[in-house]
Design an enzyme around this catalytic site. Structure first.
Site, PDB file in Angstrom:
ATOM      1  CE  LYS A  76      -7.482   1.673  -5.705  1.00 44.36           C
ATOM      2  NZ  LYS A  76      -8.631   1.100  -4.948  1.00 44.36           N
ATOM      3  CE1 TYR A 129      -3.732   1.412  -5.025  1.00 42.85           C
ATOM      4  CE2 TYR A 129      -2.911   3.552  -5.779  1.00 42.85           C
ATOM      5  CZ  TYR A 129      -3.809   2.799  -5.037  1.00 42.85           C
ATOM      6  OH  TYR A 129      -4.794   3.433  -4.312  1.00 42.85           O
ATOM      7  CB  SER A 168     -10.993   4.934  -8.319  1.00 41.04           C
ATOM      8  OG  SER A 168      -9.924   4.883  -9.235  1.00 41.04           O
ATOM      9  CB  SER A 169      -6.393   5.952  -6.335  1.00 42.85           C
ATOM     10  OG  SER A 169      -5.209   6.722  -6.220  1.00 42.85           O
TER      11      SER A 169
END
Length: 310
Positions: free
Chosen positions: A189, A185, A171-172
């Site tokens: 995630k 974006y 993920s982020s």
């Protein structure tokens, strides 16, 4: 000691002359494995005895990925297969599993098992709300969300049945920190993290399912970001305990850029180390979690002041 009296099931289609490694005889699929976090994860898993399906997307990555596969085979005595497939297409994820089975299933019994899945492949872009388009939304969600879902669906028949499987989704921090321009974006995630929690329940007798959430990582993607972006991220990086630069240890380019960036980004091997840790038997009681590999959690609870500076 309190532990069940059984061992993890080996994929009988794989063997190696080197024994005793923690992932000996296991088969791992790593998407986006040609560079950065993906390549570093392949190196770590191979060093622990896992054979690899290394996925890549573009023709320009073919030679690099093949060289990586050959190097890991030579260095660690494992089997490695590079597979080109676009995770953003309907058929790409299933093609990865089909190629793995065609090449690594036991020639006599047909036995085939996928022990580890690393959903690492991803695409990113930054767009303000007025700049968002349906086409870019579809591109991001097809690769970052639908791709992992389709890969897991294709892999499902071949996962272990004794809880020994391991799934790690990359993920982020963008899923949680609300950076400007990350509506699409960051949303992908967040969706991946939601699927992580759901799959941990649905696959509880098959595999653990966890996610990791990197911030900036010293890859070629990070190197291509603007100085403006790195300066904005510095407000977060300065408060990341492990980001303090070490001139005698860290890469010179990161040392030179530390004042602007607020410290250094993570090395891809550091993220890969946490991913690989989640693939070992020692992680058997950890599932449905998002493991922080970036900013400390207390920053997430009070980001507003810093966001106003971005």
């Amino acid at each position: 000691m309190s532990r069940p009296q059984h061992t993890r099931t080996l994929s009988t289609n794989l063997s190696s002359s080197a024994g005793g490694r923690v992932l000996e005889g296991k088969l791992a699929i790593v998407t986006g494995g040609s560079r950065g976090i993906g390549a570093a994860t392949c190196e770590n898993l191979a060093s622990k005895g896992a054979s690899l399906i290394i996925n890549y997307t573009s023709d320009s990555s073919a030679e690099k990925t093949q060289k990586l596969a050959e190097q890991l085979q030579a260095d660690h005595g494992v089997r490695c297969l590079s597979v080109q497939a676009d995770m953003g297409t309907d058929n790409g994820p299933a093609h990865i599993v089909a190629m793995a089975k065609n090449n690594l299933a036991h020639p006599k019994t047909g036995k085939f098992q996928i022990d580890i899945v690393i959903n690492n492949a991803g695409v990113a872009s930054k767009h303000s709300l007025e700049e968002c388009t349906s086409a870019e939304f579809a591109r991001l969600y097809n690769v970052n969300v639908r791709g992992p879902m389709l890969l897991m669906k294709a892999a499902l028949p071949y996962l272990p049945t004794d809880r020994s499987g391991r799934v790690v989704n990359v993920s982020s921090v963008s899923s949680s920190l609300g950076f400007e321009g990350d509506g699409m974006y960051g949303g992908t995630k967040a969706a991946l993290e939601a699927m992580t929690r759901t799959w941990s329940r649905e696959l509880s007798e098959r595999a653990t399912v966890n996610a990791v959430n990197p911030g900036p990582v010293a890859t070629d993607m990070y190197a291509g970001t603007s100085k403006e972006f790195q300066q904005k991220m510095s407000y977060w990086t300065k408060n990341t305990p492990l980001a303090a630069i070490r001139p005698d240890v860290d890469r010179q380019d990161l040392v030179d850029n530390a004042e602007l960036a607020g410290g250094r980004p993570a090395y891809d091997s550091e993220i890969a180390g946490v991913i690989a840790m989640l693939c070992t038997p020692d992680s058997a009681w950890c599932t449905g979690s998002v493991i922080c590999v970036s900013y400390p959690i207390y920053l997430w609870l009070r980001p507003t002041r810093m966001l106003t500076k971005m």
